[in-house]
Design a protein around this motif. Structure first.
Motif, short mmCIF file in Angstrom:
data_model
loop_
_atom_site.label_atom_id
_atom_site.label_comp_id
_atom_site.label_asym_id
_atom_site.label_seq_id
_atom_site.Cartn_x
_atom_site.Cartn_y
_atom_site.Cartn_z
N CYS A 281 39.36 48.34 40.89
CA CYS A 281 39.14 48.55 39.46
C CYS A 281 38.24 47.47 38.89
CB CYS A 281 40.47 48.60 38.70
SG CYS A 281 41.30 47.00 38.55
N ALA A 306 36.06 54.42 38.68
CA ALA A 306 36.85 55.61 38.35
C ALA A 306 36.79 56.63 39.49
CB ALA A 306 36.36 56.22 37.04
N GLU A 337 40.64 53.86 33.53
CA GLU A 337 41.11 53.49 34.87
C GLU A 337 42.62 53.62 35.00
OE1 GLU A 337 38.52 50.19 36.69
OE2 GLU A 337 38.90 49.53 34.64
#
Length: 390
Positions: A281, A306, A337
């Motif tokens: 992320c 994503a 996210e």
């Protein structure tokens, strides 16, 4: 080193940090370490002072500075003592010019601030994202206990985490390797969502260097099956020596070939009590430790994260047994996210439901919980626990 020489050293390192942010190079802490590795003459006080200057300049500048000097000049404009070190001496920075560029003060790039506001992280809470983080450790119950460690080095208890201690920044924990792990309280809290127990079959799908793997093994009392998989060979290779020091014997590394992960994971289909997905992320929740990371993030890079998150969720789901759990974690405060990813998964996966979480910190967000530095005093995380219906 003189104060002026310390300032010039900070500028030199900041130049490297700025270049690395533009080109995807090494993190700031790595660059600081490399700089001093070739400058053995610098003592501990010099290293600490230079490092503090570097990170103060990074935290102050929300947008990527023009260069390292501009970053430190911005700080010097607010600090007369620092400004005095720009004295033009042999080993110091050139004298300040009132007309020269200086990095503007800010928290983060404007587009990121807007994205966080859209995710209900107001401007008033955003400064906490780049404040200095505390030093939290997880005491390894396979080797020792909190009382013993606290008697040895002190520390404060962390509410709701019986294995955690918060120590003064700068505490040397290297002599305790194996008995403790440096792990933010927030990371320990979201790991509890796995509800790991002895004898279970658990897969840590994005294990990285194994921080959460070791926490899971301790919660399992070293009994059961624990697969630690990742596509990053270098990061996964750190697990074995860490596990040996920690007395963990059930963690089995599994290196995956990017793009061919499903084939390697096929033998585990439908067998896991829990699959933990600590997904790649943006790291917006961990800027306290890596504040220059906010200079690296772009809308395009966020979209790539994503896509990766959707991919790992697709890989994880078939591995969970009926009635088992998929625990999804990101160290991000952005809904794109976290909550939105889980909502999208549930919308296209009718055989799954979200299970409410009762953790020591965090507030409800979508189908899970979100922790943030301003509210919880931890790194920022989103976590959800998803159950595969029987």
């Amino acid at each position: 080193m003189t104060p002026a020489a310390r300032s010039q050293a900070a500028i030199d390192i900041l130049d490297q940090v700025v270049d690395a942010a533009r080109g995807g190079g090494a993190a700031a802490d790595t660059l600081v370490a490399r700089y001093f590795a070739s400058r053995r003459y610098a003592g501990a006080k010099d290293r600490r002072a230079v490092r503090d200057l570097v990170y103060a300049a990074i935290r102050r500048a929300g947008e990527l500075p023009e260069n390292g000097r501009a970053a430190l000049v911005g700080l010097a404009r607010e600090d007369d003592a620092l400004a005095a070190t720009f004295d033009g001496s042999a080993h110091g920075p050139a004298s300040l010019d009132p007309a020269e560029p200086a990095a503007a003060a800010g928290v983060m790039p404007s587009w990121l601030s807007a994205a966080l506001i859209a995710s209900d992280v107001p401007v008033s809470a955003q400064q906490a994202l780049v404040a200095r983080a505390p030093l939290d450790i997880r005491v390894n119950r396979l080797r020792t206990d909190v009382a013993s460690i606290r008697a040895e080095i002190g520390g404060e208890a962390v509410a709701g985490l019986p294995d955690a201690l918060r120590l003064p920044n700068g505490t040397n924990v290297e002599p305790l390797a194996g008995r403790v792990e440096v792990q933010d309280a927030g990371s320990q809290i979201v790991s509890l969502a796995a509800r790991a127990e002895p004898g279970q079959n658990i897969i840590d799908l994005c294990a990285g260097g194994g921080g959460k793997t070791l926490a899971l093994a301790a919660a399992m009392d070293n009994r059961g099956e624990l697969i630690a998989s990742d596509v990053d060979r270098a990061r996964l290779s750190r697990l074995a020596p860490r596990a040996e020091k920690a007395g963990v014997t059930i963690a089995r590394p599994l290196l995956l070939d990017a793009g061919r992960e499903a084939a390697a994971l096929a033998p585990f289909a439908g067998a896991a009590d829990t699959v933990l997905v600590d997904a790649p992320c943006s790291g917006t929740g961990t800027w306290r430790r890596n504040p220059e990371a906010r200079w690296r993030l772009t809308p395009q890079r966020l979209e790539r994260f994503a896509q990766q998150q959707r991919h790992v969720l697709e890989l994880a789901a078939p591995l969970v047994r009926p009635g088992g759990a998929l625990v999804y974690i990101v160290c991000s405060l952005l809904d794109a996210e976290g909550a939105a990813q889980v909502d999208a998964f549930l919308a296209t996966s009718p055989g799954w439901r979200a299970e409410p979480l009762d953790l020591p910190a965090g507030r409800p967000r979508g189908s899970g919980l979100r922790l943030d530095p301003a509210h919880d005093g931890t790194d920022g995380f989103f976590v959800a626990r998803l159950i595969r219906l029987c």
